[in-house]
Design an enzyme around this catalytic site. Structure first.
Site, PDB file in Angstrom:
ATOM      1  N   TYR A   1      31.608  41.940  42.580  1.00  0.00           N
ATOM      2  CA  TYR A   1      32.630  42.984  42.749  1.00  0.00           C
ATOM      3  C   TYR A   1      32.727  43.495  44.182  1.00  0.00           C
ATOM      4  CZ  TYR A   1      34.141  43.907  37.871  1.00  0.00           C
ATOM      5  OH  TYR A   1      34.723  43.851  36.627  1.00  0.00           O
TER       6      TYR A   1
ATOM      7  N   ASN B   1      36.404  48.611  29.791  1.00  0.00           N
ATOM      8  CA  ASN B   1      37.689  48.071  29.338  1.00  0.00           C
ATOM      9  C   ASN B   1      37.602  46.639  28.814  1.00  0.00           C
ATOM     10  OD1 ASN B   1      37.311  46.861  31.775  1.00  0.00           O
ATOM     11  ND2 ASN B   1      39.091  47.762  32.783  1.00  0.00           N
TER      12      ASN B   1
ATOM     13  N   HIS C   1      37.367  41.195  31.886  1.00  0.00           N
ATOM     14  CA  HIS C   1      37.757  40.981  33.281  1.00  0.00           C
ATOM     15  C   HIS C   1      38.599  39.719  33.348  1.00  0.00           C
ATOM     16  CE1 HIS C   1      37.492  40.267  37.634  1.00  0.00           C
ATOM     17  NE2 HIS C   1      37.315  38.989  37.292  1.00  0.00           N
TER      18      HIS C   1
ATOM     19  N   GLU D   1      35.701  33.040  41.813  1.00  0.00           N
ATOM     20  CA  GLU D   1      34.947  33.615  40.679  1.00  0.00           C
ATOM     21  C   GLU D   1      34.390  32.529  39.761  1.00  0.00           C
ATOM     22  OE1 GLU D   1      37.373  37.881  40.604  1.00  0.00           O
ATOM     23  OE2 GLU D   1      37.515  36.563  38.854  1.00  0.00           O
TER      24      GLU D   1
ATOM     25  N   ARG E   1      46.085  37.859  32.678  1.00  0.00           N
ATOM     26  CA  ARG E   1      46.294  39.273  33.039  1.00  0.00           C
ATOM     27  C   ARG E   1      47.233  39.952  32.037  1.00  0.00           C
ATOM     28  NH1 ARG E   1      42.853  41.614  36.823  1.00  0.00           N
ATOM     29  NH2 ARG E   1      44.432  43.229  36.798  1.00  0.00           N
TER      30      ARG E   1
ATOM     31  N   LYS F   1      33.057  41.834  28.775  1.00  0.00           N
ATOM     32  CA  LYS F   1      32.139  42.781  29.402  1.00  0.00           C
ATOM     33  C   LYS F   1      31.127  43.367  28.394  1.00  0.00           C
ATOM     34  CE  LYS F   1      35.310  44.253  33.127  1.00  0.00           C
ATOM     35  NZ  LYS F   1      35.946  45.446  33.752  1.00  0.00           N
TER      36      LYS F   1
HETATM   37  N1  UDP Z   1      37.316  50.621  37.323  1.00  0.00           N
HETATM   38  C1  UDP Z   1      36.759  51.858  37.098  1.00  0.00           C
HETATM   39  N2  UDP Z   1      37.452  52.980  37.507  1.00  0.00           N
HETATM   40  C2  UDP Z   1      38.672  52.907  38.107  1.00  0.00           C
HETATM   41  C3  UDP Z   1      39.232  51.644  38.351  1.00  0.00           C
HETATM   42  C4  UDP Z   1      38.535  50.512  37.944  1.00  0.00           C
HETATM   43  O1  UDP Z   1      35.664  51.958  36.546  1.00  0.00           O
HETATM   44  O2  UDP Z   1      39.248  53.943  38.434  1.00  0.00           O
HETATM   45  C5  UDP Z   1      36.580  49.413  36.910  1.00  0.00           C
HETATM   46  C6  UDP Z   1      37.186  48.756  35.672  1.00  0.00           C
HETATM   47  O3  UDP Z   1      36.114  48.257  34.871  1.00  0.00           O
HETATM   48  C7  UDP Z   1      37.991  47.620  36.255  1.00  0.00           C
HETATM   49  C8  UDP Z   1      37.127  47.203  37.440  1.00  0.00           C
HETATM   50  O4  UDP Z   1      36.621  48.452  37.953  1.00  0.00           O
HETATM   51  O5  UDP Z   1      38.184  46.582  35.316  1.00  0.00           O
HETATM   52  C9  UDP Z   1      37.850  46.476  38.546  1.00  0.00           C
HETATM   53  O6  UDP Z   1      38.960  47.246  38.955  1.00  0.00           O
HETATM   54  P1  UDP Z   1      40.363  46.567  39.227  1.00  0.00           P
HETATM   55  O7  UDP Z   1      41.225  47.570  39.888  1.00  0.00           O
HETATM   56  O8  UDP Z   1      40.169  45.258  39.902  1.00  0.00           O
HETATM   57  O9  UDP Z   1      40.942  46.359  37.727  1.00  0.00           O
HETATM   58  P2  UDP Z   1      41.155  45.029  36.882  1.00  0.00           P
HETATM   59  O10 UDP Z   1      41.508  43.926  37.829  1.00  0.00           O
HETATM   60  O11 UDP Z   1      39.869  44.775  36.133  1.00  0.00           O
HETATM   61  O12 UDP Z   1      42.272  45.367  35.941  1.00  0.00           O
HETATM   62 MG    MG Z   2      40.583  43.257  39.541  1.00  0.00          MG
END
Ligand code: UDP
Ligand code: MG
Length: 136
Positions: A52, A115, A118, A129, A88, A12
């Site tokens: 997204y 974070n 992805h 994706e 993951r 990212k």
């Molecule tokens: N995110 C955020 N605030 C939150 C939860 C998620 O900004 O409270 C963002 C974060 O960058 C995350 C992305 O949204 O990676 C997608 O969320 P998801 O729950 O799918 O998490 P991931 O699969 O990336 O762990």
């Molecule tokens: Mg996710």
């Protein structure tokens, strides 16, 4: 049971901005992922919204799409046995503060939104994706 899978990984904007892409790619390779294809791109807000869209009802959706389109990203097709789950695991929890030691998000993540990486969350989504970024 294990099977050879492909998953989508994104380095990212916060990580690309800090020049972490080579270090992160090295970590994938050290953990036996094969980088089948990769490219550095800068997507538009519209493309981020499409990518997204599963999160469109979430309060963080707007900021998330602004963020993903805020600078260059590196998108990669990673291949390994059980690649979806293995990626993951290597990434760690969404919130870097809750991620386990040794995970990418623990090492590099700044905050729950910035974070660093992805990863697809299922084999079905991995296919969607990968097609999104690599189907010509
Ligand atoms: N995110 C955020 N605030 C939150 C939860 C998620 O900004 O409270 C963002 C974060 O960058 C995350 C992305 O949204 O990676 C997608 O969320 P998801 O729950 O799918 O998490 P991931 O699969 O990336 O762990
Ligand atoms: Mg996710």
């Amino acid at each position: 049971m294990s099977s050879l899978e492909q998953t989508l990984s994104i380095i990212k904007p916060d990580a690309v901005e800090r020049n972490l892409q080579e270090e992160i790619k090295k970590y994938f390779i050290e953990n036996d992922f094969l980088i089948k294809d990769q490219k550095k791109i800068h997507i538009s807000k519209n493309e981020a919204e499409e990518f997204y869209k599963v999160h469109q009802s979430k309060p963080f959706y707007g900021e998330l799409c602004n963020y993903l389109s805020s600078g260059p990203i590196v998108v990669m097709i990673l291949e390994k046995e059980n690649a979806v789950l293995e990626n993951r695991k290597l990434m760690g929890a969404t919130d870097p503060a809750k991620a386990e030691a040794g995970t990418l998000r623990k090492k590099y993540g700044i905050s729950i939104d910035k974070n660093s990486v992805h990863g697809s969350d299922s084999l079905d989504n991995a296919k969607i994706e990968i097609d999104f970024f690599f189907k010509s």
